[in-house]
Enzyme design. Structure first.
Site, short mmCIF file in Angstrom:
data_model
loop_
_atom_site.label_atom_id
_atom_site.label_comp_id
_atom_site.label_asym_id
_atom_site.label_seq_id
_atom_site.Cartn_x
_atom_site.Cartn_y
_atom_site.Cartn_z
N ASP A 29 6.56 -0.40 2.20
CA ASP A 29 7.55 -0.61 3.82
C ASP A 29 8.31 -2.21 3.74
O ASP A 29 9.12 -2.40 3.78
CB ASP A 29 7.12 -0.65 5.02
CG ASP A 29 6.92 -1.85 5.60
OD1 ASP A 29 6.36 -2.39 4.70
OD2 ASP A 29 5.72 -1.61 6.73
N SER A 30 8.08 -3.08 2.62
CA SER A 30 9.28 -4.11 2.14
C SER A 30 10.54 -3.29 1.28
O SER A 30 11.16 -3.68 1.18
CB SER A 30 8.22 -5.00 1.05
OG SER A 30 7.89 -3.81 0.26
N ASP B 123 2.65 3.86 1.91
CA ASP B 123 2.62 2.79 3.21
C ASP B 123 2.89 3.24 4.73
O ASP B 123 4.06 4.09 4.66
CB ASP B 123 3.70 1.22 2.68
CG ASP B 123 3.24 0.04 4.03
OD1 ASP B 123 2.04 -0.51 4.13
OD2 ASP B 123 4.06 -0.84 3.62
N LYS C 232 -1.41 3.67 3.17
CA LYS C 232 -1.83 1.96 3.79
C LYS C 232 -0.99 1.88 4.93
O LYS C 232 -0.21 2.35 5.56
CB LYS C 232 -1.38 0.97 3.55
CG LYS C 232 -1.46 -0.42 3.31
CD LYS C 232 -0.69 -1.10 2.85
CE LYS C 232 0.24 -1.57 2.78
NZ LYS C 232 0.83 -2.28 3.87
N GLU D 208 -1.19 -0.72 8.37
CA GLU D 208 -1.54 -2.31 8.68
C GLU D 208 -2.69 -2.29 10.32
O GLU D 208 -2.23 -1.10 10.44
CB GLU D 208 -0.10 -2.97 8.92
CG GLU D 208 0.57 -3.25 7.44
CD GLU D 208 2.16 -4.31 7.83
OE1 GLU D 208 1.87 -4.85 9.13
OE2 GLU D 208 2.80 -4.20 7.20
N GLU E 223 -3.20 -10.28 2.55
CA GLU E 223 -2.35 -11.40 2.86
C GLU E 223 -1.87 -12.26 3.29
O GLU E 223 -2.01 -12.50 4.41
CB GLU E 223 -0.69 -9.79 3.38
CG GLU E 223 0.32 -10.50 3.58
CD GLU E 223 2.00 -10.03 3.55
OE1 GLU E 223 1.34 -8.31 3.90
OE2 GLU E 223 3.09 -10.29 3.41
#
Ligand code: KIV
Length: 280
Positions: free
Chosen positions: A44-45, A83, A112, A114, A181
């Site tokens: 999602d970057s 993501d 993924k 978070e 991270e």
């Protein structure tokens, strides 16, 4: 070559470093697929580096889904991770499951998620429904506002212990790997040695089982911020600018298009046509 399976990825722990780059489109994915990476991540970057948004939580599920489809179309050999955006994870477990299933149908091999308070029920639901999940602890950009901003996490005893606890919880829930991270090297080494699943570092030092970076950072294409943990392998920003300047100059000077870049009608056809223009 064929795509890795979840088991292949887990077996690499302690034996062979795992290499991941983010990727958001078909053309870059084709190049990465030929380069033999273990995985590509539709991160999602993309919100920051492709869409120019300020925060990753602004990207929608639909945007992530269409880019996941593009990357999956290009990858014959490389495992694709999608993501889960903020929208998919913060609207209950059923919504998370529906969106994760769509990512898998789009060609991702895993999603993924978070870490956030309450993420356990979502991760449990996905894993129970055979959707492989990669966890993510440390700096979690979707909830960075709760972590004091974009800074290294786990620097004191309390937050380090908290991160160890989160990592163990995720391992127990059955995630197949874990992103760390912005974590101090000693702590990421400890977590890596304490869990049975591969850890993937980003700004987490050399002791992780694998590494991931944002493709546009590695290419030197995204210049808005430059985190200390990034290593640039190129200068695509300057290269793109140089190419664009050359293109502009060629057109202004009538150097483009040339004969090779143009089409011609057969002479006979053109003569026929032009003679009809001339007759009243
Ligand atoms: O979105 C992203 O790029 C990520 C990183 C871990 C690579 O989540």
């Amino acid at each position: 070559m064929s795509k890795l399976t979840i088991e292949n990825i887990k077996e690499k722990k302690g034996k062979e470093k795992i290499v991941i780059l983010t990727c958001y489109d078909y053309s870059f994915a084709k190049a990465l697929d030929e380069a033999g990476l273990d995985m590509v991540m539709v991160g999602d970057s993309m919100a920051n580096v492709v869409l120019g948004l300020g925060q990753t939580l602004e990207i929608s599920f639909q945007e992530m889904l269409s880019h996941t489809k593009a990357v999956a179309r290009a990858t014959q050999n490389t495992f694709v991770i999608a993501d889960m955006p903020y929208e998919s994870c913060h609207n209950g477990a059923s919504r998370a499951f529906k969106d994760a299933r769509a990512f898998i149908r789009a060609g991702a091999g895993a999603v993924k998620v978070e870490w956030f308070r309450g993420c356990q029920s979502i991760i449990k639901k996905l894993i129970q429904n055979n959707i492989p999940v990669m966890g993510h602890v440390g700096l979690t950009p979707q909830t960075a506002h709760l972590l004091g901003g974009f800074k290294v996490q786990g620097k004191d005893k309390k937050s380090a212990l908290n991160m160890i606890k989160q990592s163990k919880t995720l391992e127990k829930l059955g995630v197949f790997s874990l992103v760390l991270e912005c974590v101090p090297s000693q702590l990421s080494k400890f977590i890596t040695e304490s869990v049975s699943i591969p850890t993937i570092g980003i700004g987490a030092g050399k002791f992780c089982d694998g590494q991931v970076l944002v493709l546009y950072d590695v290419l030197g294409l995204y210049r808005k911020i430059s985190p200390r943990f990034v290593r640039r392998y190129g200068d695509f920003f300057s290269e793109t600018k140089k190419i664009a300047l050359n293109f502009v100059a060629d057109i202004k000077k009538d150097n483009f298009p040339g004969e090779k870049e143009s089409f011609l009608m057969a002479e006979q056809e053109w003569d026929d046509l032009s003679s009809s223009f001339m007759c009243p």
